[in-house]
Design a protein around this motif. Structure first.
Motif, PDB file in Angstrom:
ATOM      1  N   LYS A   1       0.977  -1.086  -0.040  1.00 45.49           N
ATOM      2  CA  LYS A   1      -0.011   0.047   0.042  1.00 45.49           C
ATOM      3  C   LYS A   1       0.781   1.434  -0.102  1.00 45.49           C
ATOM      4  O   LYS A   1       0.569   2.271  -0.579  1.00 45.49           O
ATOM      5  CB  LYS A   1      -0.749  -0.007   1.168  1.00 45.49           C
ATOM      6  N   ALA A   2       2.074   1.221   0.704  1.00 47.42           N
ATOM      7  CA  ALA A   2       2.855   2.182   0.787  1.00 47.42           C
ATOM      8  C   ALA A   2       3.925   2.629  -0.382  1.00 47.42           C
ATOM      9  O   ALA A   2       4.488   3.445  -0.507  1.00 47.42           O
ATOM     10  CB  ALA A   2       3.662   2.479   2.013  1.00 47.42           C
ATOM     11  N   GLY A   3       3.698   1.425  -1.330  1.00 48.70           N
ATOM     12  CA  GLY A   3       4.561   1.599  -2.622  1.00 48.70           C
ATOM     13  C   GLY A   3       6.041   1.228  -2.297  1.00 48.70           C
ATOM     14  O   GLY A   3       6.647   1.575  -3.270  1.00 48.70           O
ATOM     15  N   LEU A   4       6.200   0.549  -1.559  1.00 45.27           N
ATOM     16  CA  LEU A   4       7.768  -0.049  -0.982  1.00 45.27           C
ATOM     17  C   LEU A   4       8.027  -0.957  -2.246  1.00 45.27           C
ATOM     18  O   LEU A   4       6.983  -1.832  -2.847  1.00 45.27           O
ATOM     19  CB  LEU A   4       8.071  -0.541   0.197  1.00 45.27           C
TER      20      LEU A   4
ATOM     21  N   ARG B   1      17.692  -8.737  21.391  1.00 48.34           N
ATOM     22  CA  ARG B   1      17.480  -7.540  20.749  1.00 48.34           C
ATOM     23  C   ARG B   1      17.960  -7.576  19.421  1.00 48.34           C
ATOM     24  O   ARG B   1      19.194  -8.141  18.985  1.00 48.34           O
ATOM     25  CB  ARG B   1      18.379  -6.397  21.499  1.00 48.34           C
ATOM     26  N   ILE B   2      17.456  -6.759  18.430  1.00 45.17           N
ATOM     27  CA  ILE B   2      17.599  -6.572  16.926  1.00 45.17           C
ATOM     28  C   ILE B   2      17.848  -5.090  16.554  1.00 45.17           C
ATOM     29  O   ILE B   2      17.190  -4.497  16.944  1.00 45.17           O
ATOM     30  CB  ILE B   2      16.702  -7.269  16.031  1.00 45.17           C
ATOM     31  N   VAL B   3      19.067  -4.927  15.872  1.00 43.46           N
ATOM     32  CA  VAL B   3      19.249  -3.541  15.554  1.00 43.46           C
ATOM     33  C   VAL B   3      18.972  -3.558  13.948  1.00 43.46           C
ATOM     34  O   VAL B   3      19.769  -4.435  13.438  1.00 43.46           O
ATOM     35  CB  VAL B   3      20.729  -2.880  15.803  1.00 43.46           C
ATOM     36  N   THR B   4      18.143  -2.726  13.469  1.00 42.85           N
ATOM     37  CA  THR B   4      18.001  -3.021  12.133  1.00 42.85           C
ATOM     38  C   THR B   4      18.175  -1.461  11.419  1.00 42.85           C
ATOM     39  O   THR B   4      17.894  -0.548  12.006  1.00 42.85           O
ATOM     40  CB  THR B   4      16.587  -3.534  11.866  1.00 42.85           C
ATOM     41  N   LEU B   5      19.003  -1.273  10.501  1.00 44.63           N
ATOM     42  CA  LEU B   5      19.322  -0.149   9.637  1.00 44.63           C
ATOM     43  C   LEU B   5      18.599   0.015   8.207  1.00 44.63           C
ATOM     44  O   LEU B   5      18.703  -0.943   7.551  1.00 44.63           O
ATOM     45  CB  LEU B   5      20.696  -0.340   9.776  1.00 44.63           C
ATOM     46  N   GLU B   6      18.108   1.222   8.322  1.00 45.73           N
ATOM     47  CA  GLU B   6      17.322   1.639   6.936  1.00 45.73           C
ATOM     48  C   GLU B   6      17.857   3.025   6.566  1.00 45.73           C
ATOM     49  O   GLU B   6      17.674   3.882   7.150  1.00 45.73           O
ATOM     50  CB  GLU B   6      15.490   1.434   7.325  1.00 45.73           C
ATOM     51  N   ALA B   7      18.060   3.162   5.356  1.00 45.22           N
ATOM     52  CA  ALA B   7      18.542   4.281   4.910  1.00 45.22           C
ATOM     53  C   ALA B   7      17.454   5.041   4.393  1.00 45.22           C
ATOM     54  O   ALA B   7      17.391   6.477   4.570  1.00 45.22           O
ATOM     55  CB  ALA B   7      19.528   4.395   3.795  1.00 45.22           C
ATOM     56  N   ASP B   8      16.180   4.747   4.036  1.00 41.45           N
ATOM     57  CA  ASP B   8      15.242   5.452   3.271  1.00 41.45           C
ATOM     58  C   ASP B   8      14.322   5.829   4.283  1.00 41.45           C
ATOM     59  O   ASP B   8      13.414   5.250   4.839  1.00 41.45           O
ATOM     60  CB  ASP B   8      14.408   4.567   2.040  1.00 41.45           C
ATOM     61  N   PRO B   9      14.081   7.255   4.382  1.00 38.67           N
ATOM     62  CA  PRO B   9      13.147   7.544   5.565  1.00 38.67           C
ATOM     63  C   PRO B   9      11.627   7.174   5.098  1.00 38.67           C
ATOM     64  O   PRO B   9      10.908   6.691   6.304  1.00 38.67           O
ATOM     65  CB  PRO B   9      13.198   9.120   5.444  1.00 38.67           C
TER      66      PRO B   9
ATOM     67  N   GLN C   1       9.712   4.684   7.796  1.00 40.52           N
ATOM     68  CA  GLN C   1       8.268   5.217   8.524  1.00 40.52           C
ATOM     69  C   GLN C   1       7.399   4.056   8.522  1.00 40.52           C
ATOM     70  O   GLN C   1       6.562   3.646   9.606  1.00 40.52           O
ATOM     71  CB  GLN C   1       7.803   6.307   7.604  1.00 40.52           C
ATOM     72  N   VAL C   2       7.384   3.383   7.385  1.00 42.02           N
ATOM     73  CA  VAL C   2       6.489   2.298   7.291  1.00 42.02           C
ATOM     74  C   VAL C   2       6.899   0.934   8.142  1.00 42.02           C
ATOM     75  O   VAL C   2       6.075   0.513   8.956  1.00 42.02           O
ATOM     76  CB  VAL C   2       6.362   1.824   5.639  1.00 42.02           C
ATOM     77  N   ALA C   3       8.261   0.999   8.156  1.00 49.19           N
ATOM     78  CA  ALA C   3       8.604  -0.157   9.083  1.00 49.19           C
ATOM     79  C   ALA C   3       8.334   0.012  10.323  1.00 49.19           C
ATOM     80  O   ALA C   3       7.854  -0.933  11.331  1.00 49.19           O
ATOM     81  CB  ALA C   3      10.375  -0.221   8.796  1.00 49.19           C
ATOM     82  N   ALA C   4       8.680   1.383  11.003  1.00 51.45           N
ATOM     83  CA  ALA C   4       8.046   1.777  12.252  1.00 51.45           C
ATOM     84  C   ALA C   4       6.882   1.529  12.501  1.00 51.45           C
ATOM     85  O   ALA C   4       6.641   0.838  13.781  1.00 51.45           O
ATOM     86  CB  ALA C   4       8.580   3.048  12.616  1.00 51.45           C
ATOM     87  N   ALA C   5       5.850   1.643  11.856  1.00 50.37           N
ATOM     88  CA  ALA C   5       4.313   1.308  11.903  1.00 50.37           C
ATOM     89  C   ALA C   5       4.281  -0.169  12.159  1.00 50.37           C
ATOM     90  O   ALA C   5       3.501  -0.887  12.851  1.00 50.37           O
ATOM     91  CB  ALA C   5       3.691   1.879  10.998  1.00 50.37           C
ATOM     92  N   ASN C   6       4.846  -0.822  11.312  1.00 49.23           N
ATOM     93  CA  ASN C   6       4.766  -2.409  11.111  1.00 49.23           C
ATOM     94  C   ASN C   6       5.277  -3.034  12.478  1.00 49.23           C
ATOM     95  O   ASN C   6       4.767  -3.901  12.935  1.00 49.23           O
ATOM     96  CB  ASN C   6       5.584  -3.042   9.923  1.00 49.23           C
ATOM     97  N   ILE C   7       6.262  -2.413  12.799  1.00 52.64           N
ATOM     98  CA  ILE C   7       7.247  -3.022  14.326  1.00 52.64           C
ATOM     99  C   ILE C   7       6.068  -2.536  15.356  1.00 52.64           C
ATOM    100  O   ILE C   7       5.871  -3.520  16.120  1.00 52.64           O
ATOM    101  CB  ILE C   7       8.340  -2.256  14.265  1.00 52.64           C
ATOM    102  N   GLU C   8       5.620  -1.387  15.435  1.00 53.29           N
ATOM    103  CA  GLU C   8       4.719  -1.160  16.493  1.00 53.29           C
ATOM    104  C   GLU C   8       3.541  -2.108  16.659  1.00 53.29           C
ATOM    105  O   GLU C   8       3.130  -2.707  17.689  1.00 53.29           O
ATOM    106  CB  GLU C   8       4.247   0.405  16.245  1.00 53.29           C
ATOM    107  N   ARG C   9       2.844  -2.563  15.542  1.00 49.32           N
ATOM    108  CA  ARG C   9       1.758  -3.319  15.124  1.00 49.32           C
ATOM    109  C   ARG C   9       2.073  -4.709  15.744  1.00 49.32           C
ATOM    110  O   ARG C   9       1.363  -5.489  16.227  1.00 49.32           O
ATOM    111  CB  ARG C   9       0.998  -3.266  13.859  1.00 49.32           C
ATOM    112  N   SER C  10       3.411  -5.078  15.496  1.00 48.53           N
ATOM    113  CA  SER C  10       3.874  -6.660  15.744  1.00 48.53           C
ATOM    114  C   SER C  10       4.079  -6.918  17.215  1.00 48.53           C
ATOM    115  O   SER C  10       3.892  -7.898  17.569  1.00 48.53           O
ATOM    116  CB  SER C  10       5.176  -6.814  15.155  1.00 48.53           C
ATOM    117  N   GLY C  11       4.107  -5.697  18.208  1.00 47.12           N
ATOM    118  CA  GLY C  11       4.094  -5.887  19.471  1.00 47.12           C
ATOM    119  C   GLY C  11       5.602  -6.475  20.096  1.00 47.12           C
ATOM    120  O   GLY C  11       5.918  -6.690  21.085  1.00 47.12           O
ATOM    121  N   LEU C  12       6.598  -6.264  18.933  1.00 50.91           N
ATOM    122  CA  LEU C  12       7.920  -6.683  19.309  1.00 50.91           C
ATOM    123  C   LEU C  12       8.862  -5.430  19.528  1.00 50.91           C
ATOM    124  O   LEU C  12      10.354  -5.549  19.248  1.00 50.91           O
ATOM    125  CB  LEU C  12       8.459  -7.379  18.168  1.00 50.91           C
ATOM    126  N   GLY C  13       8.253  -4.294  19.532  1.00 54.53           N
ATOM    127  CA  GLY C  13       8.868  -2.877  19.874  1.00 54.53           C
ATOM    128  C   GLY C  13      10.191  -2.902  20.854  1.00 54.53           C
ATOM    129  O   GLY C  13      11.238  -2.264  20.736  1.00 54.53           O
TER     130      GLY C  13
END
Length: 221
Positions: free
Chosen positions: A33-36, A84-92, A96-108
């Motif tokens: 939906k976000a066009g990724l 703990r996992i540290v994940t790196l993303e260059a594209d803002p 932003q999409v990833a952050a929303a997905n992570i929040e919904r996953s309950g694994l933040g």
């Protein structure tokens, strides 16, 4: 064999071996939906990463290339409660999409998303003494794969597992004269693995819903 057959077999394996997973399905829908770009690992590949983390008994994971966090969530689910996992993303936008997905996953609580050029974020992690990581997944821009491998070695320890994705490039990896910088980045990445006595590595070709590709798997000696 055709792409249609590869996809059908992947779908069959998914139906047989991977339980229905509405939360992860929602991640893929949100990414679309976000066009990724459709560069997420497949469900069978995600489950492979998940199982490898569990086999390793990893507690600290580094992922280079988040996209929409589909693979991130597969990896995070394999961690113990104090992992703990540290994940790196260059594209803002991707972040932003990833952050929303992570929040919904309950694994933040298990996932730290860092936004910015991976080479800068990796230097920051090193300066912060954030390593060593038990498991490192490299799935970002291929021209920088050689530099990512160098940083992965700095941030690892003996026994750490390093996975590199998308190394076949539809077979183009065998052509030393291919002008594609992604192919050349992968070739240099593989040459570095071959030459580095700290690594014990292999590579596998794969076919499936993601086409013809493959990955490297290495253990730090």
């Amino acid at each position: 064999m055709s792409q249609q057959t590869w996809t059908a077999v992947d779908d069959y394996f998914t139906d047989c071996l991977i339980a229905a997973d509405p939360p992860l399905d929602a991640v893929l829908k949100a990414n679309t939906k976000a066009g990724l770009p459709a560069h997420d690992v497949s469900p069978t590949q995600g489950k492979l990463l998940h199982l490898l983390v569990r086999l390793k008994g990893a507690k600290r994971i580094l992922e280079i290339g988040t996209l929409g966090a589909y693979s991130t969530i597969w990896l995070a689910r394999a961690l113990p409660e104090d992992g703990r996992i540290v994940t790196l993303e260059a594209d803002p936008k991707h972040a932003q999409v990833a952050a929303a997905n992570i929040e919904r996953s309950g694994l933040g609580s298990r996932i730290e998303l860092r936004v910015g050029l991976a080479l800068e974020s990796l230097a920051d992690l090193h300066a912060e003494n954030s390593g060593p990581f038990d498991f490192i997944f490299i799935d970002a821009d291929k021209p920088n794969n050689p530099a990512y491998l160098e940083w992965a070695l700095r941030l690892s320890r003996p026994g750490s597992v390093i996975i590199g994705d998308n190394v076949v490039r539809d077979g183009a990896v065998v052509d030393p004269d291919d002008p594609d910088p992604r192919v050349q980045g992968v070739r240099r990445f593989l040459e570095m693995m071959k030459a580095d006595p700290r690594l014990d590595a292999t590579a596998l070709q794969t076919v499936g819903s993601k086409g013809y590709d493959g990955f490297t798997l290495a253990i730090v000696r």
